[in-house]
Design an enzyme around this catalytic site. Structure first.
Site, PDB file in Angstrom:
ATOM      1  N   ILE A  94      39.000  47.536  45.811  1.00  0.00           N
ATOM      2  CA  ILE A  94      39.312  47.183  47.536  1.00  0.00           C
ATOM      3  C   ILE A  94      38.145  47.048  48.196  1.00  0.00           C
ATOM      4  O   ILE A  94      39.194  46.641  49.147  1.00  0.00           O
ATOM      5  CB  ILE A  94      39.728  49.156  48.467  1.00  0.00           C
ATOM      6  CG1 ILE A  94      38.293  49.685  48.001  1.00  0.00           C
ATOM      7  CG2 ILE A  94      40.533  49.641  47.245  1.00  0.00           C
ATOM      8  CD1 ILE A  94      38.312  50.984  48.641  1.00  0.00           C
ATOM      9  N   HIS A 110      45.293  48.896  43.759  1.00  0.00           N
ATOM     10  CA  HIS A 110      44.964  49.984  45.041  1.00  0.00           C
ATOM     11  C   HIS A 110      44.203  49.775  46.044  1.00  0.00           C
ATOM     12  O   HIS A 110      44.047  49.923  46.840  1.00  0.00           O
ATOM     13  CB  HIS A 110      43.367  50.232  44.562  1.00  0.00           C
ATOM     14  CG  HIS A 110      43.339  50.599  42.553  1.00  0.00           C
ATOM     15  ND1 HIS A 110      42.573  51.115  42.075  1.00  0.00           N
ATOM     16  CD2 HIS A 110      44.919  51.083  41.847  1.00  0.00           C
ATOM     17  CE1 HIS A 110      43.455  51.509  40.891  1.00  0.00           C
ATOM     18  NE2 HIS A 110      44.949  51.307  40.674  1.00  0.00           N
ATOM     19  N   CYS A 137      50.491  52.547  66.188  1.00  0.00           N
ATOM     20  CA  CYS A 137      50.656  51.779  65.608  1.00  0.00           C
ATOM     21  C   CYS A 137      51.324  50.397  66.583  1.00  0.00           C
ATOM     22  O   CYS A 137      52.299  50.980  67.490  1.00  0.00           O
ATOM     23  CB  CYS A 137      51.431  52.367  64.672  1.00  0.00           C
ATOM     24  SG  CYS A 137      52.670  50.689  63.938  1.00  0.00           S
ATOM     25  N   GLY A 177      34.246  44.934  33.906  1.00  0.00           N
ATOM     26  CA  GLY A 177      33.340  45.899  35.253  1.00  0.00           C
ATOM     27  C   GLY A 177      34.483  46.840  35.689  1.00  0.00           C
ATOM     28  O   GLY A 177      34.459  47.675  36.247  1.00  0.00           O
ATOM     29  N   ASN A 203      31.903  43.975  29.686  1.00  0.00           N
ATOM     30  CA  ASN A 203      32.061  45.086  30.693  1.00  0.00           C
ATOM     31  C   ASN A 203      30.177  45.613  30.279  1.00  0.00           C
ATOM     32  O   ASN A 203      29.540  44.828  29.138  1.00  0.00           O
ATOM     33  CB  ASN A 203      32.645  46.433  30.088  1.00  0.00           C
ATOM     34  CG  ASN A 203      32.874  47.471  31.400  1.00  0.00           C
ATOM     35  OD1 ASN A 203      32.318  47.208  32.706  1.00  0.00           O
ATOM     36  ND2 ASN A 203      32.316  48.253  31.037  1.00  0.00           N
ATOM     37  N   ALA A 221      27.609  42.064  34.424  1.00  0.00           N
ATOM     38  CA  ALA A 221      29.310  40.846  35.065  1.00  0.00           C
ATOM     39  C   ALA A 221      27.872  39.586  35.380  1.00  0.00           C
ATOM     40  O   ALA A 221      28.730  38.477  35.475  1.00  0.00           O
ATOM     41  CB  ALA A 221      29.902  41.585  35.573  1.00  0.00           C
TER      42      ALA A 221
HETATM   43  P1  NAD Z   1      34.483  52.923  37.274  1.00  0.00           P
HETATM   44  O1  NAD Z   1      33.633  53.309  38.080  1.00  0.00           O
HETATM   45  O2  NAD Z   1      35.511  53.483  36.556  1.00  0.00           O
HETATM   46  O3  NAD Z   1      34.077  51.450  36.168  1.00  0.00           O
HETATM   47  C1  NAD Z   1      33.065  50.932  36.407  1.00  0.00           C
HETATM   48  C2  NAD Z   1      33.364  49.846  35.362  1.00  0.00           C
HETATM   49  O4  NAD Z   1      31.834  48.937  35.115  1.00  0.00           O
HETATM   50  C3  NAD Z   1      31.810  51.158  34.468  1.00  0.00           C
HETATM   51  O5  NAD Z   1      32.634  51.198  33.010  1.00  0.00           O
HETATM   52  C4  NAD Z   1      30.710  50.389  34.406  1.00  0.00           C
HETATM   53  O6  NAD Z   1      30.465  50.622  33.266  1.00  0.00           O
HETATM   54  C5  NAD Z   1      30.475  49.450  34.219  1.00  0.00           C
HETATM   55  N1  NAD Z   1      30.065  48.231  35.760  1.00  0.00           N
HETATM   56  C6  NAD Z   1      28.842  48.868  36.024  1.00  0.00           C
HETATM   57  N2  NAD Z   1      27.623  47.705  36.825  1.00  0.00           N
HETATM   58  C7  NAD Z   1      28.323  46.865  35.700  1.00  0.00           C
HETATM   59  C8  NAD Z   1      27.607  45.340  35.815  1.00  0.00           C
HETATM   60  N3  NAD Z   1      27.083  45.451  36.639  1.00  0.00           N
HETATM   61  N4  NAD Z   1      28.287  44.932  35.427  1.00  0.00           N
HETATM   62  C9  NAD Z   1      30.087  44.914  34.171  1.00  0.00           C
HETATM   63  N5  NAD Z   1      29.562  46.444  34.157  1.00  0.00           N
HETATM   64  C10 NAD Z   1      29.227  46.955  35.010  1.00  0.00           C
HETATM   65  O7  NAD Z   1      35.839  51.433  37.652  1.00  0.00           O
HETATM   66  P2  NAD Z   1      37.106  51.185  37.834  1.00  0.00           P
HETATM   67  O8  NAD Z   1      37.270  51.093  36.180  1.00  0.00           O
HETATM   68  O9  NAD Z   1      37.136  50.594  38.715  1.00  0.00           O
HETATM   69  O10 NAD Z   1      37.719  52.353  38.680  1.00  0.00           O
HETATM   70  C11 NAD Z   1      37.672  53.184  39.520  1.00  0.00           C
HETATM   71  C12 NAD Z   1      38.396  53.867  41.088  1.00  0.00           C
HETATM   72  O11 NAD Z   1      37.453  53.477  41.924  1.00  0.00           O
HETATM   73  C13 NAD Z   1      39.463  51.956  40.980  1.00  0.00           C
HETATM   74  O12 NAD Z   1      40.397  52.291  41.390  1.00  0.00           O
HETATM   75  C14 NAD Z   1      38.774  51.321  42.686  1.00  0.00           C
HETATM   76  O13 NAD Z   1      39.608  51.328  42.330  1.00  0.00           O
HETATM   77  C15 NAD Z   1      37.657  51.923  42.700  1.00  0.00           C
HETATM   78  N6  NAD Z   1      36.467  51.838  43.347  1.00  0.00           N
HETATM   79  C16 NAD Z   1      36.633  50.437  44.090  1.00  0.00           C
HETATM   80  C17 NAD Z   1      35.280  50.215  44.278  1.00  0.00           C
HETATM   81  C18 NAD Z   1      35.682  48.404  45.197  1.00  0.00           C
HETATM   82  O14 NAD Z   1      36.861  48.712  46.290  1.00  0.00           O
HETATM   83  N7  NAD Z   1      34.603  47.519  44.873  1.00  0.00           N
HETATM   84  C19 NAD Z   1      34.062  50.416  43.774  1.00  0.00           C
HETATM   85  C20 NAD Z   1      34.030  51.799  43.212  1.00  0.00           C
HETATM   86  C21 NAD Z   1      35.283  52.590  43.495  1.00  0.00           C
END
Ligand code: NAD
Length: 234
Positions: A94, A110, A137, A177, A203, A221
């Protein structure tokens, strides 16, 4: 060029080296409540102030000067601009780090933290400011319904038809990721396989759906995504 149509899926892992905290940090609790309980329509109905505080904190963090796109975001933007075929980036994140690094065709399935939506009339508006239960709104004039434009537990992800249309005709699917625990995104690899695409997982560690992928590269990454993108553009 070997490929004609690429779909890339990104998850929280691509933004972790940019300093964006995961939802599930601190044992998945926030102000002593489970994040899943807050990030839901019911959570918003019962504890609207708490839900706003949670997302306001995340939005402020995202907008802080220390949060910047990393080399993986930049590599995907360069891949999109340098690739002559069809390209779609689907993100579960997000945050806006893909846009900040220059990606153009991005679907946030999402939702987006920098947008707010009226729960009464559905109007969506950009915002960098905190949200409050007293917000009105701009479209329907009602208050109490302004919420982050994010998909909560129990809600339908956004723009699924467009995503599936792209998956049906892609010849390369790359997941970056993402843990493979959150559906429907975790099932995109199966749709890509059905289309006959080459599938690659990038990943930190094997995901929950790792066995579905033909090729896997593990590491940070910011290192492995630029390397992989270079091979595609070579
Ligand atoms: P997740 O947290 O479930 O998984 C993250 C994955 O990234 C893990 O498998 C981990 O091993 C890997 N990872 C961690 N650091 C890494 C790196 N430096 N390089 C490569 N890979 C790396 O995340 P998901 O699968 O996106 O699902 C989680 C949910 O939470 C989603 O619905 C998402 O919308 C939400 N979310 C979003 C954010 C954001 O907007 N940045 C942050 C956290 C969670």
């Amino acid at each position: 060029m070997r490929h004609k149509s690429i779909v890339v899926l990104t998850g929280a892992g691509i933004s972790s080296e940019s300093g964006i905290a995961t939802f599930r940090g601190s044992g998945g609790l926030w102000e002593n409540r489970r994040v899943e309980e807050l990030a839901s329509p019911r959570g918003f109905a019962v504890y609207p102030e708490l839900v706003h505080r949670f997302y306001n904190g995340r939005r402020r963090q995202m907008l802080s000067p220390s949060i910047r796109p990393n080399a993986a975001h930049h590599a995907l933007a360069e891949l999109e601009s340098g690739f002559p075929g069809r390209f779609l980036l689907v993100t579960q994140n997000i945050d806006d780090l893909h846009e900040r690094s220059g990606s153009v065709k991005v679907i946030h399935l999402h939702g987006e933290l920098l947008k707010k939506r009226c729960a009464h009339c559905g109007d969506v508006e950009s915002t960098k400011a905190d949200l409050a239960v007293t917000d009105t709104c701009r479209a329907c004039g009602r208050n109490g319904g302004m919420r982050p434009h994010v998909v909560w537990f129990g809600e339908m992800p956004l723009r699924m038809e467009e995503i599936h249309a792209a998956l049906r005709c892609c010849d390369l699917f790359v997941a970056i990721g993402t843990s493979g625990n959150v559906y429907p995104a975790a099932g995109f690899v199966d749709a890509a396989i059905a289309a006959g695409a080459r599938t690659v997982e990038l990943n930190l560690e094997p995901s929950a759906v790792e066995s579905a992928f033909e090729e896997k590269i593990y590491g940070n990454a910011s290192r492995i995504v630029p390397q992989f993108a270079r091979t595609l553009l070579a």
